[in-house]
Design a protein around this motif. Structure first.
Motif, PDB file in Angstrom:
ATOM      1  N   GLU A   1      29.034  33.884  47.632  1.00  0.00           N
ATOM      2  CA  GLU A   1      29.623  34.130  46.315  1.00  0.00           C
ATOM      3  C   GLU A   1      28.634  33.700  45.236  1.00  0.00           C
ATOM      4  N   LYS A   2      28.337  34.610  44.302  1.00  0.00           N
ATOM      5  CA  LYS A   2      27.350  34.314  43.264  1.00  0.00           C
ATOM      6  C   LYS A   2      27.871  34.490  41.849  1.00  0.00           C
ATOM      7  N   ALA A   3      28.883  35.353  41.677  1.00  0.00           N
ATOM      8  CA  ALA A   3      29.361  35.615  40.322  1.00  0.00           C
ATOM      9  C   ALA A   3      30.822  36.030  40.363  1.00  0.00           C
ATOM     10  N   ILE A   4      31.456  35.915  39.207  1.00  0.00           N
ATOM     11  CA  ILE A   4      32.842  36.352  39.066  1.00  0.00           C
ATOM     12  C   ILE A   4      32.921  37.275  37.865  1.00  0.00           C
ATOM     13  N   LEU A   5      33.536  38.426  38.066  1.00  0.00           N
ATOM     14  CA  LEU A   5      33.802  39.358  36.972  1.00  0.00           C
ATOM     15  C   LEU A   5      35.254  39.189  36.567  1.00  0.00           C
ATOM     16  N   GLN A   6      35.478  39.099  35.254  1.00  0.00           N
ATOM     17  CA  GLN A   6      36.820  38.837  34.760  1.00  0.00           C
ATOM     18  C   GLN A   6      37.027  39.621  33.471  1.00  0.00           C
ATOM     19  N   ASP A   7      38.237  40.105  33.255  1.00  0.00           N
ATOM     20  CA  ASP A   7      38.586  40.785  32.019  1.00  0.00           C
ATOM     21  C   ASP A   7      38.374  39.825  30.845  1.00  0.00           C
ATOM     22  N   VAL A   8      37.900  40.332  29.731  1.00  0.00           N
ATOM     23  CA  VAL A   8      37.609  39.492  28.568  1.00  0.00           C
ATOM     24  C   VAL A   8      38.863  38.754  28.100  1.00  0.00           C
ATOM     25  N   GLY A   9      39.989  39.427  28.077  1.00  0.00           N
ATOM     26  CA  GLY A   9      41.241  38.781  27.658  1.00  0.00           C
ATOM     27  C   GLY A   9      41.602  37.615  28.565  1.00  0.00           C
ATOM     28  N   GLN A  10      41.445  37.808  29.856  1.00  0.00           N
ATOM     29  CA  GLN A  10      41.714  36.734  30.815  1.00  0.00           C
ATOM     30  C   GLN A  10      40.728  35.578  30.621  1.00  0.00           C
ATOM     31  N   TYR A  11      39.469  35.916  30.356  1.00  0.00           N
ATOM     32  CA  TYR A  11      38.459  34.887  30.130  1.00  0.00           C
ATOM     33  C   TYR A  11      38.813  34.056  28.894  1.00  0.00           C
TER      34      TYR A  11
ATOM     35  N   LEU B   1      39.659  45.878  36.099  1.00  0.00           N
ATOM     36  CA  LEU B   1      39.865  44.532  35.564  1.00  0.00           C
ATOM     37  C   LEU B   1      40.921  44.519  34.467  1.00  0.00           C
ATOM     38  N   LYS B   2      41.015  45.602  33.707  1.00  0.00           N
ATOM     39  CA  LYS B   2      41.994  45.675  32.616  1.00  0.00           C
ATOM     40  C   LYS B   2      43.419  45.645  33.165  1.00  0.00           C
ATOM     41  N   ASP B   3      43.650  46.370  34.259  1.00  0.00           N
ATOM     42  CA  ASP B   3      44.989  46.482  34.826  1.00  0.00           C
ATOM     43  C   ASP B   3      45.314  45.362  35.811  1.00  0.00           C
ATOM     44  N   ASN B   4      44.310  44.814  36.449  1.00  0.00           N
ATOM     45  CA  ASN B   4      44.505  43.792  37.462  1.00  0.00           C
ATOM     46  C   ASN B   4      43.895  42.484  36.954  1.00  0.00           C
ATOM     47  N   PRO B   5      44.716  41.484  36.672  1.00  0.00           N
ATOM     48  CA  PRO B   5      44.183  40.238  36.109  1.00  0.00           C
ATOM     49  C   PRO B   5      43.357  39.417  37.092  1.00  0.00           C
ATOM     50  N   GLN B   6      43.296  39.825  38.345  1.00  0.00           N
ATOM     51  CA  GLN B   6      42.527  39.093  39.338  1.00  0.00           C
ATOM     52  C   GLN B   6      41.030  39.250  39.083  1.00  0.00           C
ATOM     53  N   PRO B   7      40.287  38.154  39.033  1.00  0.00           N
ATOM     54  CA  PRO B   7      38.838  38.278  38.909  1.00  0.00           C
ATOM     55  C   PRO B   7      38.244  38.839  40.201  1.00  0.00           C
TER      56      PRO B   7
ATOM     57  N   LEU C   1      41.376  34.802  45.693  1.00  0.00           N
ATOM     58  CA  LEU C   1      40.086  35.419  45.382  1.00  0.00           C
ATOM     59  C   LEU C   1      39.531  36.160  46.587  1.00  0.00           C
ATOM     60  N   SER C   2      39.925  35.741  47.787  1.00  0.00           N
ATOM     61  CA  SER C   2      39.381  36.378  48.985  1.00  0.00           C
ATOM     62  C   SER C   2      39.717  37.866  49.057  1.00  0.00           C
ATOM     63  N   GLU C   3      40.780  38.280  48.360  1.00  0.00           N
ATOM     64  CA  GLU C   3      41.152  39.699  48.360  1.00  0.00           C
ATOM     65  C   GLU C   3      40.308  40.506  47.379  1.00  0.00           C
ATOM     66  N   GLN C   4      39.580  39.834  46.530  1.00  0.00           N
ATOM     67  CA  GLN C   4      38.805  40.502  45.489  1.00  0.00           C
ATOM     68  C   GLN C   4      37.307  40.234  45.648  1.00  0.00           C
ATOM     69  N   VAL C   5      36.823  40.089  46.852  1.00  0.00           N
ATOM     70  CA  VAL C   5      35.406  39.820  47.104  1.00  0.00           C
ATOM     71  C   VAL C   5      34.689  41.140  47.365  1.00  0.00           C
ATOM     72  N   LYS C   6      33.616  41.377  46.624  1.00  0.00           N
ATOM     73  CA  LYS C   6      32.833  42.608  46.767  1.00  0.00           C
ATOM     74  C   LYS C   6      31.346  42.263  46.806  1.00  0.00           C
ATOM     75  N   PRO C   7      30.592  42.936  47.662  1.00  0.00           N
ATOM     76  CA  PRO C   7      29.146  42.715  47.656  1.00  0.00           C
ATOM     77  C   PRO C   7      28.519  43.341  46.413  1.00  0.00           C
ATOM     78  N   ILE C   8      27.377  42.853  46.045  1.00  0.00           N
ATOM     79  CA  ILE C   8      26.706  43.362  44.845  1.00  0.00           C
ATOM     80  C   ILE C   8      26.393  44.850  44.971  1.00  0.00           C
ATOM     81  N   SER C   9      26.169  45.319  46.184  1.00  0.00           N
ATOM     82  CA  SER C   9      25.913  46.755  46.370  1.00  0.00           C
ATOM     83  C   SER C   9      27.134  47.575  45.972  1.00  0.00           C
ATOM     84  N   TYR C  10      28.332  47.055  46.230  1.00  0.00           N
ATOM     85  CA  TYR C  10      29.563  47.745  45.819  1.00  0.00           C
ATOM     86  C   TYR C  10      29.651  47.770  44.296  1.00  0.00           C
ATOM     87  N   LEU C  11      29.307  46.656  43.673  1.00  0.00           N
ATOM     88  CA  LEU C  11      29.319  46.599  42.204  1.00  0.00           C
ATOM     89  C   LEU C  11      28.351  47.626  41.622  1.00  0.00           C
TER      90      LEU C  11
END
Length: 97
Positions: free
Chosen positions: A39-49, A24-30, A3-13
């Motif tokens: 860390e406050k939230a995780i975004l994940q593809d619906v299929g993965q969820y 998220l569709k192409d990369n299954p990593q949340p 997960l450390s490779e997929q950490v983004k600040p909310i400003s980036y989001l």
């Protein structure tokens, strides 16, 4: 999965939301979203969820089954299948009334 490779600040989001969603569709990593460095939230593809939820449900069933076995709450297979057949037969007979 790191997960450390997929950490983004909310400003980036905020600035890249459509791009992140498409990724998220192409990369299954949340993607982990941080607020003030925490860390406050995780975004994940619906299929993965959905897959994760199904896996959790199966694990809960297995845990319950193991607990029932440990507590001696088991029945012979033949007896169990006979009860299932009776329930199915009763349900079918009610549906044709």
């Amino acid at each position: 999965m790191k997960l450390s490779e997929q950490v983004k600040p909310i400003s980036y989001l905020k600035a890249h939301a459509p791009e992140i969603i498409r990724t998220l569709k192409d990369n299954p990593q949340p993607v982990v979203i941080t607020l003030h460095g925490e860390e406050k939230a995780i975004l994940q593809d619906v299929g993965q969820y959905e897959e994760t939820q199904e896996t959790l449900a199966l694990l809960k069933v297995l845990a319950l089954t193991n607990r029932q076995v440990e507590e001696g709450k088991t029945h012979p297979a033949g007896e169990s299948f006979a009860r299932i057949r009776k329930r199915l037969a009763d349900a079918l007979s009610r549906s044709f009334r």
